[in-house]
Design an enzyme around this catalytic site. Structure first.
Site, PDB file in Angstrom:
ATOM      1  N   ALA A   1       4.944   7.406 -12.305  1.00 49.18           N
ATOM      2  CA  ALA A   1       5.719   8.386 -11.702  1.00 49.18           C
ATOM      3  C   ALA A   1       4.839   8.700 -10.341  1.00 49.18           C
ATOM      4  O   ALA A   1       5.354   8.958  -9.304  1.00 49.18           O
ATOM      5  CB  ALA A   1       6.188   9.537 -12.319  1.00 49.18           C
ATOM      6  N   HIS A   2       3.438   8.818 -10.626  1.00 46.64           N
ATOM      7  CA  HIS A   2       2.607   9.364  -9.541  1.00 46.64           C
ATOM      8  C   HIS A   2       2.364   8.726  -8.277  1.00 46.64           C
ATOM      9  O   HIS A   2       1.712   9.240  -7.155  1.00 46.64           O
ATOM     10  CB  HIS A   2       1.313  10.045 -10.072  1.00 46.64           C
ATOM     11  CG  HIS A   2       0.377   8.852 -10.721  1.00 46.64           C
ATOM     12  ND1 HIS A   2      -0.889   8.759  -9.743  1.00 46.64           N
ATOM     13  CD2 HIS A   2      -0.007   8.220 -11.463  1.00 46.64           C
ATOM     14  CE1 HIS A   2      -1.584   8.082 -10.175  1.00 46.64           C
ATOM     15  NE2 HIS A   2      -0.891   7.609 -11.300  1.00 46.64           N
TER      16      HIS A   2
ATOM     17  N   THR B   1       6.446  13.266 -28.842  1.00 43.83           N
ATOM     18  CA  THR B   1       7.404  14.089 -28.185  1.00 43.83           C
ATOM     19  C   THR B   1       7.630  13.742 -26.793  1.00 43.83           C
ATOM     20  O   THR B   1       6.390  13.658 -26.074  1.00 43.83           O
ATOM     21  CB  THR B   1       7.281  15.637 -28.493  1.00 43.83           C
ATOM     22  OG1 THR B   1       7.146  15.760 -29.938  1.00 43.83           O
ATOM     23  CG2 THR B   1       8.307  16.500 -27.777  1.00 43.83           C
TER      24      THR B   1
ATOM     25  N   ASN C   1      -3.163  -2.912  -5.275  1.00 45.23           N
ATOM     26  CA  ASN C   1      -3.419  -1.586  -5.048  1.00 45.23           C
ATOM     27  C   ASN C   1      -4.758  -1.582  -4.110  1.00 45.23           C
ATOM     28  O   ASN C   1      -4.735  -0.429  -3.606  1.00 45.23           O
ATOM     29  CB  ASN C   1      -3.653  -0.742  -6.346  1.00 45.23           C
ATOM     30  CG  ASN C   1      -4.828  -1.483  -7.169  1.00 45.23           C
ATOM     31  OD1 ASN C   1      -4.612  -2.824  -7.534  1.00 45.23           O
ATOM     32  ND2 ASN C   1      -5.752  -0.766  -7.632  1.00 45.23           N
TER      33      ASN C   1
ATOM     34  N   CYS D   1     -10.032   3.931  -9.640  1.00 42.33           N
ATOM     35  CA  CYS D   1     -10.251   3.793 -10.952  1.00 42.33           C
ATOM     36  C   CYS D   1     -11.885   3.107 -10.936  1.00 42.33           C
ATOM     37  O   CYS D   1     -12.542   3.309 -11.870  1.00 42.33           O
ATOM     38  CB  CYS D   1      -9.536   2.721 -11.978  1.00 42.33           C
ATOM     39  SG  CYS D   1      -7.812   3.165 -11.846  1.00 42.33           S
TER      40      CYS D   1
ATOM     41  N   ALA E   1       1.601   4.023 -16.325  1.00 38.86           N
ATOM     42  CA  ALA E   1       1.380   2.456 -16.260  1.00 38.86           C
ATOM     43  C   ALA E   1       0.228   1.857 -17.055  1.00 38.86           C
ATOM     44  O   ALA E   1       0.431   0.909 -17.764  1.00 38.86           O
ATOM     45  CB  ALA E   1       1.293   2.152 -14.933  1.00 38.86           C
ATOM     46  N   THR E   2      -0.687   2.709 -17.247  1.00 38.98           N
ATOM     47  CA  THR E   2      -1.878   1.907 -18.069  1.00 38.98           C
ATOM     48  C   THR E   2      -1.432   2.003 -19.606  1.00 38.98           C
ATOM     49  O   THR E   2      -1.816   0.825 -20.172  1.00 38.98           O
ATOM     50  CB  THR E   2      -3.286   3.113 -18.041  1.00 38.98           C
ATOM     51  OG1 THR E   2      -3.737   3.106 -16.608  1.00 38.98           O
ATOM     52  CG2 THR E   2      -4.264   2.612 -19.101  1.00 38.98           C
TER      53      THR E   2
ATOM     54  N   GLN F   1       2.526  -0.510  -7.647  1.00 34.94           N
ATOM     55  CA  GLN F   1       2.548   0.028  -6.220  1.00 34.94           C
ATOM     56  C   GLN F   1       3.592  -0.628  -5.298  1.00 34.94           C
ATOM     57  O   GLN F   1       3.767  -0.358  -4.240  1.00 34.94           O
ATOM     58  CB  GLN F   1       1.188  -0.866  -5.810  1.00 34.94           C
ATOM     59  CG  GLN F   1      -0.258  -0.215  -6.176  1.00 34.94           C
ATOM     60  CD  GLN F   1      -0.382   1.134  -5.733  1.00 34.94           C
ATOM     61  OE1 GLN F   1       0.200   1.489  -4.688  1.00 34.94           O
ATOM     62  NE2 GLN F   1      -1.589   1.792  -6.607  1.00 34.94           N
TER      63      GLN F   1
HETATM   64  N1  PLP Z   1      -1.538  -0.539 -11.805  1.00 31.80           N
HETATM   65  C1  PLP Z   1      -1.793  -0.395 -10.660  1.00 31.80           C
HETATM   66  C2  PLP Z   1      -1.536  -1.393  -9.627  1.00 31.80           C
HETATM   67  C3  PLP Z   1      -2.075   0.923 -10.204  1.00 31.80           C
HETATM   68  O1  PLP Z   1      -2.504   1.063  -8.910  1.00 31.80           O
HETATM   69  C4  PLP Z   1      -2.367   1.951 -11.176  1.00 31.80           C
HETATM   70  C5  PLP Z   1      -2.851   3.561 -10.784  1.00 31.80           C
HETATM   71  O2  PLP Z   1      -3.960   3.624 -10.699  1.00 31.80           O
HETATM   72  C6  PLP Z   1      -2.227   1.559 -12.512  1.00 31.80           C
HETATM   73  C7  PLP Z   1      -1.648   0.355 -12.913  1.00 31.80           C
HETATM   74  C8  PLP Z   1      -2.624   2.815 -13.483  1.00 31.80           C
HETATM   75  O3  PLP Z   1      -1.301   3.562 -13.633  1.00 31.80           O
HETATM   76  P1  PLP Z   1      -1.486   5.214 -14.438  1.00 31.80           P
HETATM   77  O4  PLP Z   1      -2.169   6.042 -13.486  1.00 31.80           O
HETATM   78  O5  PLP Z   1      -0.097   5.388 -14.349  1.00 31.80           O
HETATM   79  O6  PLP Z   1      -2.100   4.770 -15.524  1.00 31.80           O
END
Ligand code: PLP
Length: 362
Positions: A187-188, A224, A141, A306, A73-74, A169
């Site tokens: 995905a995680h 890839t 989150n 984070c 997602a980042t 989330q």
């Molecule tokens: N956005 C939210 C609300 C999250 O909780 C997270 C996860 O840490 C992220 C973005 C970032 O996702 P990713 O770990 O896939 O980069």
């Protein structure tokens, strides 16, 4: 260890692991290592697996858009905000409780932040800048509050802008609202592997790519594609869709237990508009950092993974108006599909005992 940190990440689902194994093949496998962009049989088979997974992820998202796989997602958020700014140069606006991925982009782009109520719900501004971009998360989150995405969409569109929803989330847990133009997922957080996510792009939006190189992902994200990661994401999305009601009911049951067990603690964030797999709470006089080390058999945190290590109290707790002392007396707990009632009770018991220890004069 009792795992109560489902907002940081979730255990890999057996179905996701199984789906991945088929694409982690060595030299003796029948192409379980193939490049999905390759033109021969085993390459095409890998490509089919990628497309099937794409359909599973898309089934959890609104109709009328494309799912483009990213590293998480980042990356999806960085791509969305930086590239959408080229289409809509009117400025970027986001809520003050967004994830660091959004906040850092907004800061780099000299954007504006919108405050939240003491319940942790973003204010709905009367108007947004003309022709700009806005970012609002679906579920926070740290405190689990559900944000007014539909109301923001209406006002952002009225100003001719685009809205990015960081749905990380809420994805696979609650319905995704129909209005956003861009949606970031990973995905995680749904029992899939780490290192894979996606950006959903509404049809008709010609988002300039961020990664340049090969023509993978419809020419929108070079590099890839990993069939193993994508297949794991697809399987996790399928199971999340099939189990959405059961998972939510389970989270709800655990929420009721946690609320009863932690009576006397104050809950941070709205009691109503929230995902019930998260509980952020505080106890007056408690030093939460000490709690973490005293209850070390339980995996929980003080805020987002984070933000940990930065030494600063949570920006989310400060945004809802908590004092520094209250923020430093707050902990975040999260649970889900694989959390048993017994584990939750044991984990909460350990946290409460550790808190009791702090009452004893040293
Ligand atoms: N956005 C939210 C609300 C999250 O909780 C997270 C996860 O840490 C992220 C973005 C970032 O996702 P990713 O770990 O896939 O980069």
């Amino acid at each position: 260890m009792i795992y109560l940190d489902y907002q940081a990440t979730t255990p890999l689902a057996p179905e996701a692991r199984e789906a991945m194994l088929a694409w982690l093949g060595g030299p003796d496998s029948d192409g379980g290592f193939a490049n999905p962009a390759a033109p021969y049989r085993i390459g095409r088979a890998a490509s089919v697996a990628v497309e099937m997974a794409r359909d599973e992820v898309a089934a959890l998202l609104p109709k009328g858009g494309r799912v483009i796989f990213t590293s998480g997602a980042t990356e999806a958020i960085n791509w969305a905000l930086r590239s959408a700014a080229k289409l809509k140069p009117g400025g970027v606006t986001a809520s003050a409780i967004e994830h660091a991925a959004v906040l850092q982009c907004v800061e780099a782009m000299a954007g504006a932040l919108v405050p939240v109520s003491s319940d942790g719900i973003a204010v709905v501004p009367d108007a947004f800048p003309e022709n700009g971009i806005a970012a609002l998360m679906l579920v926070n989150n740290e405190i689990g509050t559900i944000q007014p995405v539909t109301q923001w969409v209406e006002r952002v569109h009225a100003a001719g802008g685009l809205l990015l929803c960081d749905a990380v989330q809420g994805f696979g847990r609650i319905a995704i609202p129909e209005g956003p133009d861009l949606i970031a997922v990973t995905a995680h957080k749904i029992h899939g592997p780490k290192g894979i996510g996606a950006l959903w792009i509404r049809d008709g939006i010609d988002l300039p790519p961020m990664m340049l190189g090969g023509a993978q992902e419809m020419g929108m994200r070079a590099g890839t594609v990993s069939p193993a990661l994508v297949a794991g994401f697809g399987a996790a999305a399928r199971v999340a869709r099939e189990r959405m009601a059961a998972d939510a009911a389970h989270a709800e049951r655990l929420w009721a237990i946690a609320q009863a067990e932690m009576a006397g603690w104050n809950i941070n964030g709205s009691m109503q508009a929230r995902w019930h797999g998260n509980l952020n709470l505080r106890l007056e006089g408690v030093n939460a950092t000490r709690l973490l080390s005293d209850a070390r058999g339980v995996a929980f945190t003080l805020g987002s993974a984070c933000g940990s290590g930065s030494g600063r109290s949570s920006h989310v707790l400060r945004a809802i108006g908590l004092s520094e002392t209250e923020a430093r007396a707050s902990i975040r707990l999260g649970w889900g599909r694989f959390t048993s009632e017994a584990d939750l009770r044991e984990g909460l018991g350990a946290i409460k005992s550790a808190a009791e220890l702090q009452k004893v004069p040293a």
